[in-house]
Design a protein around this motif. Structure first.
Motif, PDB file in Angstrom:
ATOM      1  N   MET A 250      25.493  59.567  22.545  1.00  0.00           N
ATOM      2  CA  MET A 250      26.374  60.684  22.342  1.00  0.00           C
ATOM      3  C   MET A 250      27.811  60.178  22.426  1.00  0.00           C
ATOM      4  N   PHE A 251      28.682  60.880  21.743  1.00  0.00           N
ATOM      5  CA  PHE A 251      30.095  60.520  21.727  1.00  0.00           C
ATOM      6  C   PHE A 251      30.939  61.698  22.191  1.00  0.00           C
ATOM      7  N   ILE A 252      31.974  61.387  22.944  1.00  0.00           N
ATOM      8  CA  ILE A 252      32.987  62.375  23.273  1.00  0.00           C
ATOM      9  C   ILE A 252      34.201  62.029  22.429  1.00  0.00           C
ATOM     10  N   LEU A 253      34.572  62.934  21.552  1.00  0.00           N
ATOM     11  CA  LEU A 253      35.745  62.764  20.701  1.00  0.00           C
ATOM     12  C   LEU A 253      36.867  63.578  21.336  1.00  0.00           C
ATOM     13  N   ALA A 254      37.782  62.921  21.999  1.00  0.00           N
ATOM     14  CA  ALA A 254      38.888  63.601  22.664  1.00  0.00           C
ATOM     15  C   ALA A 254      40.132  63.422  21.803  1.00  0.00           C
ATOM     16  N   LEU A 255      40.642  64.541  21.302  1.00  0.00           N
ATOM     17  CA  LEU A 255      41.848  64.438  20.482  1.00  0.00           C
ATOM     18  C   LEU A 255      43.034  64.975  21.267  1.00  0.00           C
ATOM     19  N   THR A 256      44.152  64.300  21.112  1.00  0.00           N
ATOM     20  CA  THR A 256      45.388  64.667  21.789  1.00  0.00           C
ATOM     21  C   THR A 256      46.463  64.863  20.736  1.00  0.00           C
ATOM     22  N   TYR A 257      47.108  66.022  20.787  1.00  0.00           N
ATOM     23  CA  TYR A 257      48.188  66.282  19.842  1.00  0.00           C
ATOM     24  C   TYR A 257      49.342  65.316  20.076  1.00  0.00           C
ATOM     25  N   VAL A 258      49.861  64.774  19.004  1.00  0.00           N
ATOM     26  CA  VAL A 258      51.048  63.930  19.074  1.00  0.00           C
ATOM     27  C   VAL A 258      52.229  64.600  18.388  1.00  0.00           C
ATOM     28  N   LYS A 259      51.978  65.799  17.867  1.00  0.00           N
ATOM     29  CA  LYS A 259      53.027  66.645  17.281  1.00  0.00           C
ATOM     30  C   LYS A 259      52.927  68.020  17.938  1.00  0.00           C
ATOM     31  N   PRO A 260      53.983  68.821  17.845  1.00  0.00           N
ATOM     32  CA  PRO A 260      53.970  70.143  18.484  1.00  0.00           C
ATOM     33  C   PRO A 260      52.839  71.045  17.949  1.00  0.00           C
ATOM     34  N   ASN A 261      52.452  72.020  18.773  1.00  0.00           N
ATOM     35  CA  ASN A 261      51.404  72.962  18.380  1.00  0.00           C
ATOM     36  C   ASN A 261      51.714  73.671  17.058  1.00  0.00           C
ATOM     37  N   GLU A 262      52.984  73.892  16.783  1.00  0.00           N
ATOM     38  CA  GLU A 262      53.356  74.545  15.525  1.00  0.00           C
ATOM     39  C   GLU A 262      52.930  73.709  14.323  1.00  0.00           C
TER      40      GLU A 262
ATOM     41  N   TRP B 202      26.101  66.479  13.281  1.00  0.00           N
ATOM     42  CA  TRP B 202      26.763  65.517  14.147  1.00  0.00           C
ATOM     43  C   TRP B 202      27.398  66.171  15.369  1.00  0.00           C
ATOM     44  N   PHE B 203      27.932  67.380  15.226  1.00  0.00           N
ATOM     45  CA  PHE B 203      28.663  68.027  16.314  1.00  0.00           C
ATOM     46  C   PHE B 203      27.737  68.958  17.089  1.00  0.00           C
ATOM     47  N   LEU B 204      27.819  68.876  18.410  1.00  0.00           N
ATOM     48  CA  LEU B 204      26.994  69.701  19.291  1.00  0.00           C
ATOM     49  C   LEU B 204      27.804  70.793  19.974  1.00  0.00           C
ATOM     50  N   ALA B 205      29.063  70.511  20.275  1.00  0.00           N
ATOM     51  CA  ALA B 205      29.949  71.480  20.932  1.00  0.00           C
ATOM     52  C   ALA B 205      31.382  71.017  20.719  1.00  0.00           C
ATOM     53  N   SER B 206      32.299  71.971  20.731  1.00  0.00           N
ATOM     54  CA  SER B 206      33.711  71.617  20.551  1.00  0.00           C
ATOM     55  C   SER B 206      34.584  72.732  21.103  1.00  0.00           C
ATOM     56  N   GLY B 207      35.841  72.393  21.369  1.00  0.00           N
ATOM     57  CA  GLY B 207      36.784  73.402  21.824  1.00  0.00           C
ATOM     58  C   GLY B 207      38.135  72.812  22.146  1.00  0.00           C
ATOM     59  N   ARG B 208      39.076  73.713  22.450  1.00  0.00           N
ATOM     60  CA  ARG B 208      40.443  73.313  22.792  1.00  0.00           C
ATOM     61  C   ARG B 208      40.530  72.872  24.239  1.00  0.00           C
ATOM     62  N   LYS B 209      41.456  71.946  24.505  1.00  0.00           N
ATOM     63  CA  LYS B 209      41.805  71.617  25.877  1.00  0.00           C
ATOM     64  C   LYS B 209      42.665  72.753  26.430  1.00  0.00           C
ATOM     65  N   VAL B 210      42.599  72.937  27.755  1.00  0.00           N
ATOM     66  CA  VAL B 210      43.433  73.925  28.431  1.00  0.00           C
ATOM     67  C   VAL B 210      44.229  73.185  29.491  1.00  0.00           C
ATOM     68  N   PRO B 211      45.569  73.142  29.381  1.00  0.00           N
ATOM     69  CA  PRO B 211      46.382  73.780  28.361  1.00  0.00           C
ATOM     70  C   PRO B 211      46.176  73.142  26.984  1.00  0.00           C
ATOM     71  N   ARG B 212      46.683  73.793  25.965  1.00  0.00           N
ATOM     72  CA  ARG B 212      46.437  73.393  24.576  1.00  0.00           C
ATOM     73  C   ARG B 212      47.222  72.132  24.218  1.00  0.00           C
ATOM     74  N   THR B 213      46.588  70.994  24.502  1.00  0.00           N
ATOM     75  CA  THR B 213      47.180  69.688  24.192  1.00  0.00           C
ATOM     76  C   THR B 213      46.296  68.903  23.234  1.00  0.00           C
ATOM     77  N   GLY B 214      45.243  69.542  22.735  1.00  0.00           N
ATOM     78  CA  GLY B 214      44.293  68.881  21.852  1.00  0.00           C
ATOM     79  C   GLY B 214      42.944  69.548  21.960  1.00  0.00           C
ATOM     80  N   GLY B 215      41.879  68.753  21.818  1.00  0.00           N
ATOM     81  CA  GLY B 215      40.539  69.313  21.876  1.00  0.00           C
ATOM     82  C   GLY B 215      39.517  68.244  22.186  1.00  0.00           C
ATOM     83  N   VAL B 216      38.255  68.685  22.269  1.00  0.00           N
ATOM     84  CA  VAL B 216      37.143  67.791  22.559  1.00  0.00           C
ATOM     85  C   VAL B 216      35.968  68.189  21.683  1.00  0.00           C
ATOM     86  N   VAL B 217      35.260  67.177  21.172  1.00  0.00           N
ATOM     87  CA  VAL B 217      34.028  67.395  20.406  1.00  0.00           C
ATOM     88  C   VAL B 217      32.948  66.516  21.023  1.00  0.00           C
ATOM     89  N   PHE B 218      31.777  67.101  21.269  1.00  0.00           N
ATOM     90  CA  PHE B 218      30.596  66.325  21.652  1.00  0.00           C
ATOM     91  C   PHE B 218      29.831  66.070  20.370  1.00  0.00           C
TER      92      PHE B 218
END
Length: 94
Positions: A1-13, A34-50
């Protein structure tokens, strides 16, 4: 399994401008199985996908995310060998 952790490098806008194409990409990841679950990080700085699948295919798919293409976010891909799960989550085991 993979954890895909994405982090914003630009503003939320900026992320918001590319959110619909990104979400279409996410839906396609689910359609491919391929994807089992996903969602936003809290606070909103990116997201995570399993995710599950072949690492090279997952890496290529991440490179095709509109967030990657437009420089909105960077991904950290972590492979995890799940050995123990709660009842009903056996799909996470490799």
């Amino acid at each position: 399994m993979f954890i895909l952790a994405l982090t914003y490098v630009k503003p939320n806008e900026e992320a918001d401008k590319h959110m619909e194409p990104h979400m279409a990409w996410v839906r396609e990841g689910y359609a491919k199985g391929w994807f089992l679950a996903s969602g936003r990080k809290v606070p909103r700085t990116g997201g995570v996908v399993f995710a599950v699948g072949d690492r090279a295919e997952i890496e290529a798919y991440v490179a095709a995310d509109p967030f990657t293409i437009h420089g909105i976010a960077r991904y950290d891909i972590t492979e995890v060998a799940i050995t123990t799960t709660a009842t009903g989550l056996d799909v996470l085991k490799g």
